[in-house]
Scaffold this motif. Structure first.
Motif, PDB file in Angstrom:
ATOM      1  N   LYS A  14      -5.530   1.005 -21.106  1.00  0.00           N
ATOM      2  CA  LYS A  14      -4.241   0.798 -21.239  1.00  0.00           C
ATOM      3  C   LYS A  14      -3.880  -0.477 -20.347  1.00  0.00           C
ATOM      4  O   LYS A  14      -4.217  -0.558 -19.029  1.00  0.00           O
ATOM      5  N   PRO A  15      -3.165  -1.497 -20.492  1.00  0.00           N
ATOM      6  CA  PRO A  15      -2.692  -2.444 -19.686  1.00  0.00           C
ATOM      7  C   PRO A  15      -1.992  -2.156 -18.615  1.00  0.00           C
ATOM      8  O   PRO A  15      -1.920  -2.489 -17.471  1.00  0.00           O
ATOM      9  N   ASP A  16      -1.428  -0.962 -18.760  1.00  0.00           N
ATOM     10  CA  ASP A  16      -0.584  -0.311 -17.569  1.00  0.00           C
ATOM     11  C   ASP A  16      -1.177   0.032 -16.307  1.00  0.00           C
ATOM     12  O   ASP A  16      -0.710  -0.348 -15.064  1.00  0.00           O
ATOM     13  N   TYR A  17      -2.649   0.362 -16.651  1.00  0.00           N
ATOM     14  CA  TYR A  17      -3.487   0.711 -15.509  1.00  0.00           C
ATOM     15  C   TYR A  17      -3.680  -0.632 -14.541  1.00  0.00           C
ATOM     16  O   TYR A  17      -3.576  -0.533 -13.392  1.00  0.00           O
ATOM     17  N   LEU A  18      -4.141  -1.726 -15.393  1.00  0.00           N
ATOM     18  CA  LEU A  18      -4.246  -2.675 -14.641  1.00  0.00           C
ATOM     19  C   LEU A  18      -2.973  -3.461 -13.671  1.00  0.00           C
ATOM     20  O   LEU A  18      -3.009  -3.778 -12.608  1.00  0.00           O
ATOM     21  N   GLU A  19      -2.100  -3.369 -14.426  1.00  0.00           N
ATOM     22  CA  GLU A  19      -0.744  -3.677 -13.715  1.00  0.00           C
ATOM     23  C   GLU A  19      -0.309  -2.789 -12.769  1.00  0.00           C
ATOM     24  O   GLU A  19       0.155  -3.316 -11.672  1.00  0.00           O
ATOM     25  N   ALA A  20      -0.402  -1.526 -12.723  1.00  0.00           N
ATOM     26  CA  ALA A  20      -0.261  -0.626 -11.629  1.00  0.00           C
ATOM     27  C   ALA A  20      -1.218  -1.036 -10.382  1.00  0.00           C
ATOM     28  O   ALA A  20      -0.744  -1.133  -9.451  1.00  0.00           O
ATOM     29  N   ALA A  21      -2.471  -1.287 -10.722  1.00  0.00           N
ATOM     30  CA  ALA A  21      -3.651  -1.849  -9.573  1.00  0.00           C
ATOM     31  C   ALA A  21      -2.613  -2.839  -8.819  1.00  0.00           C
ATOM     32  O   ALA A  21      -2.948  -3.057  -7.771  1.00  0.00           O
ATOM     33  N   ARG A  22      -2.668  -3.856  -9.658  1.00  0.00           N
ATOM     34  CA  ARG A  22      -1.929  -5.227  -9.003  1.00  0.00           C
ATOM     35  C   ARG A  22      -0.716  -5.098  -8.252  1.00  0.00           C
ATOM     36  O   ARG A  22      -0.491  -5.401  -7.169  1.00  0.00           O
ATOM     37  N   ASN A  23       0.311  -4.145  -9.101  1.00  0.00           N
ATOM     38  CA  ASN A  23       1.481  -3.869  -8.320  1.00  0.00           C
ATOM     39  C   ASN A  23       1.276  -3.139  -6.943  1.00  0.00           C
ATOM     40  O   ASN A  23       1.902  -3.200  -5.777  1.00  0.00           O
ATOM     41  N   PHE A  24       0.260  -2.272  -7.241  1.00  0.00           N
ATOM     42  CA  PHE A  24      -0.029  -1.493  -5.849  1.00  0.00           C
ATOM     43  C   PHE A  24      -0.393  -2.326  -4.665  1.00  0.00           C
ATOM     44  O   PHE A  24      -0.007  -2.163  -3.433  1.00  0.00           O
ATOM     45  N   GLY A  25      -1.279  -3.114  -5.020  1.00  0.00           N
ATOM     46  CA  GLY A  25      -1.582  -4.113  -3.833  1.00  0.00           C
ATOM     47  C   GLY A  25      -0.792  -4.920  -3.438  1.00  0.00           C
ATOM     48  O   GLY A  25      -0.420  -5.140  -2.157  1.00  0.00           O
ATOM     49  N   GLN A  26       0.147  -5.272  -4.176  1.00  0.00           N
ATOM     50  CA  GLN A  26       1.586  -6.417  -3.790  1.00  0.00           C
ATOM     51  C   GLN A  26       2.328  -5.569  -2.852  1.00  0.00           C
ATOM     52  O   GLN A  26       2.754  -5.810  -1.850  1.00  0.00           O
ATOM     53  N   VAL A  27       2.587  -3.971  -3.301  1.00  0.00           N
ATOM     54  CA  VAL A  27       3.588  -3.327  -2.661  1.00  0.00           C
ATOM     55  C   VAL A  27       3.061  -3.186  -1.235  1.00  0.00           C
ATOM     56  O   VAL A  27       3.654  -3.181  -0.139  1.00  0.00           O
ATOM     57  N   LEU A  28       1.616  -3.014  -1.051  1.00  0.00           N
ATOM     58  CA  LEU A  28       1.200  -2.694   0.373  1.00  0.00           C
ATOM     59  C   LEU A  28       1.305  -4.015   1.067  1.00  0.00           C
ATOM     60  O   LEU A  28       1.844  -3.726   2.361  1.00  0.00           O
ATOM     61  N   ALA A  29       0.936  -5.013   0.679  1.00  0.00           N
ATOM     62  CA  ALA A  29       1.068  -6.149   1.273  1.00  0.00           C
ATOM     63  C   ALA A  29       2.502  -6.477   1.933  1.00  0.00           C
ATOM     64  O   ALA A  29       2.976  -6.976   2.934  1.00  0.00           O
ATOM     65  N   ARG A  30       3.390  -6.426   0.686  1.00  0.00           N
ATOM     66  CA  ARG A  30       4.998  -6.622   1.127  1.00  0.00           C
ATOM     67  C   ARG A  30       5.403  -5.849   2.026  1.00  0.00           C
ATOM     68  O   ARG A  30       6.198  -5.882   3.052  1.00  0.00           O
ATOM     69  N   ARG A  31       4.924  -4.661   2.312  1.00  0.00           N
ATOM     70  CA  ARG A  31       5.363  -3.621   3.238  1.00  0.00           C
ATOM     71  C   ARG A  31       4.515  -3.583   4.547  1.00  0.00           C
ATOM     72  O   ARG A  31       4.788  -2.763   5.522  1.00  0.00           O
ATOM     73  N   GLY A  32       3.626  -4.740   4.670  1.00  0.00           N
ATOM     74  CA  GLY A  32       2.613  -4.613   5.894  1.00  0.00           C
ATOM     75  C   GLY A  32       1.730  -3.672   6.082  1.00  0.00           C
ATOM     76  O   GLY A  32       1.380  -3.581   7.180  1.00  0.00           O
ATOM     77  N   ILE A  33       1.268  -3.179   5.039  1.00  0.00           N
ATOM     78  CA  ILE A  33       0.390  -1.839   5.208  1.00  0.00           C
ATOM     79  C   ILE A  33      -0.968  -2.325   4.509  1.00  0.00           C
ATOM     80  O   ILE A  33      -1.233  -3.070   3.508  1.00  0.00           O
ATOM     81  N   GLY A  34      -1.945  -2.358   5.564  1.00  0.00           N
ATOM     82  CA  GLY A  34      -3.506  -2.669   5.228  1.00  0.00           C
ATOM     83  C   GLY A  34      -3.838  -1.983   3.906  1.00  0.00           C
ATOM     84  O   GLY A  34      -3.695  -0.568   3.930  1.00  0.00           O
ATOM     85  N   LEU A  35      -4.628  -2.501   3.201  1.00  0.00           N
ATOM     86  CA  LEU A  35      -5.598  -1.692   2.042  1.00  0.00           C
ATOM     87  C   LEU A  35      -7.018  -1.511   2.549  1.00  0.00           C
ATOM     88  O   LEU A  35      -7.649  -2.384   3.145  1.00  0.00           O
ATOM     89  N   VAL A  36      -7.397  -0.273   2.551  1.00  0.00           N
ATOM     90  CA  VAL A  36      -8.960   0.058   2.484  1.00  0.00           C
ATOM     91  C   VAL A  36      -9.336   0.736   1.175  1.00  0.00           C
ATOM     92  O   VAL A  36      -8.496   1.426   0.653  1.00  0.00           O
ATOM     93  N   TYR A  37     -10.397   0.091   0.635  1.00  0.00           N
ATOM     94  CA  TYR A  37     -10.843   0.555  -0.472  1.00  0.00           C
ATOM     95  C   TYR A  37     -12.357   0.223  -0.610  1.00  0.00           C
ATOM     96  O   TYR A  37     -13.032  -0.027   0.472  1.00  0.00           O
ATOM     97  N   GLY A  38     -13.174   0.700  -1.706  1.00  0.00           N
ATOM     98  CA  GLY A  38     -14.450   0.712  -2.007  1.00  0.00           C
ATOM     99  C   GLY A  38     -15.281  -0.855  -1.637  1.00  0.00           C
ATOM    100  O   GLY A  38     -16.403  -0.631  -1.911  1.00  0.00           O
ATOM    101  N   GLY A  39     -14.692  -1.719  -1.611  1.00  0.00           N
ATOM    102  CA  GLY A  39     -15.131  -2.984  -1.375  1.00  0.00           C
ATOM    103  C   GLY A  39     -15.749  -3.663  -2.579  1.00  0.00           C
ATOM    104  O   GLY A  39     -16.311  -4.996  -2.508  1.00  0.00           O
ATOM    105  N   ALA A  40     -15.438  -3.429  -3.866  1.00  0.00           N
ATOM    106  CA  ALA A  40     -16.042  -4.015  -5.127  1.00  0.00           C
ATOM    107  C   ALA A  40     -14.931  -5.102  -5.589  1.00  0.00           C
ATOM    108  O   ALA A  40     -13.685  -5.180  -5.339  1.00  0.00           O
ATOM    109  N   SER A  41     -15.510  -5.981  -6.383  1.00  0.00           N
ATOM    110  CA  SER A  41     -14.817  -7.043  -6.884  1.00  0.00           C
ATOM    111  C   SER A  41     -14.496  -6.790  -8.372  1.00  0.00           C
ATOM    112  O   SER A  41     -13.749  -7.566  -9.089  1.00  0.00           O
ATOM    113  N   VAL A  42     -14.889  -5.571  -8.905  1.00  0.00           N
ATOM    114  CA  VAL A  42     -14.795  -5.296 -10.209  1.00  0.00           C
ATOM    115  C   VAL A  42     -13.563  -4.535 -10.441  1.00  0.00           C
ATOM    116  O   VAL A  42     -13.071  -3.372  -9.653  1.00  0.00           O
ATOM    117  N   GLY A  43     -13.159  -4.289 -11.963  1.00  0.00           N
ATOM    118  CA  GLY A  43     -12.437  -3.343 -12.471  1.00  0.00           C
ATOM    119  C   GLY A  43     -10.910  -3.251 -11.642  1.00  0.00           C
ATOM    120  O   GLY A  43     -10.287  -3.992 -10.940  1.00  0.00           O
TER     121      GLY A  43
END
Length: 188
Positions: A14-43
Motif C-alpha cells: 500500500k502506498p500508505d505505508y511509504l507515505e507514513a514512513a516519510r511523514n514519520f521521519g519529517q515529524v521527528l525532525a520537525r519536533r527536534g527528535i532524533g531518529l535511531v533505526y536499523g541503518g539501511a538504505s532500503v524499504g
C-alpha cells in the motif's frame, strides 16, 4: 530526545505505508527528535531516514557488518554505527533511544517491537513502546493481543504499555509524554 523506529526493509503493497514512513521521519525532525533505526538504505527504513535527513533531523543508524557487506547500509546518515551481531544492534539502538515506535514491517519489525515491549514488562527499561497503525496494519495483531489478555496470558497493565495511534504526530506526543504505569516488573 531520540526515538528508535522499527520498520520494514521493504515498502509493502500500500502506498500508505511509504507515505507514513516519510511523514514519520519529517515529524521527528520537525519536533527536534532524533531518529535511531536499523541503518539501511532500503524499504521503509531508508524512507524514514531520508525524510528525517531532508527535514534537517539527526539520524543514527545501527547496522551489523553482514548487512554492510550486502551494500544496504545508508551512506548519508548523521552517524552510522557498525556492530557485529543483531543482538548488539538491538542493544545499542535501545541504549541510544528514549522510546520505540514500530511502523509497518515484517518479522524483524515484530521481533524488535515485541522484544522491547517484553523488556519493559520485565522492568529492564521504562521507555515507551508504540505502534503506528497505518491503514489498520496492526488491527489483527492487536486483536490477537486482546485475545492473549482475555485468556490470561497478558496482564491488562502490560497490554496498556503499548501505545497505538494511526496519526504520527499524536503517537510521537504519546511517546514523548509517556509515564510508565508500572512501578515494578512482572516478577516483583
Amino acid at each position: 530526545m531520540r526515538i528508535c523506529v522499527f520498520c520494514g526493509s521493504s515498502v509493502g503493497k500500500k502506498p500508505d505505508y511509504l507515505e507514513a514512513a516519510r511523514n514519520f521521519g519529517q515529524v521527528l525532525a520537525r519536533r527536534g527528535i532524533g531518529l535511531v533505526y536499523g541503518g539501511a538504505s532500503v524499504g521503509m527504513m531508508g524512507e524514514v531516514a531520508d525524510a528525517a535527513l531532508a527535514a534537517g533531523g539527526e539520524v543514527i543508524g545501527v547496522i551489523p557488518q553482514a548487512l554492510v557487506d550486502k551494500e544496504i547500509a545508508h551512506k548519508n546518515l548523521t552517524d552510522l554505527r557498525i556492530v557485529t551481531t543483531m543482538h548488539e544492534r538491538k542493544a545499542l539502538m535501545a541504549e541510544l533511544s528514549n522510546g520505540f515506535v514500530a511502523l509497518p514491517g515484517g518479522t524483524g519489525t515484530l521481533e524488535e517491537a515485541f522484544e522491547v515491549w517484553t523488556w519493559g514488562v520485565l522492568g529492564f527499561h521504562k521507555k515507551a513502546c508504540a505502534w503506528l497503525n497505518v491503514a489498520g496494519y496492526y488491527d489483527s495483531l492487536l486483536a490477537s493481543i486482546s485475545h492473549m489478555e482475555e485468556e490470561g496470558f497478558l496482564k491488562p497493565e502490560h497490554r496498556q504499555m503499548v501505545l497505538v495511534d494511526s496519526d504520527a504526530d499524536a503517537l510521537v506526543t504519546k511517546v514523548v509524554n509517556y509515564t510508565p504505569a508500572l512501578t515494578r516488573s512482572k516478577w516483583d
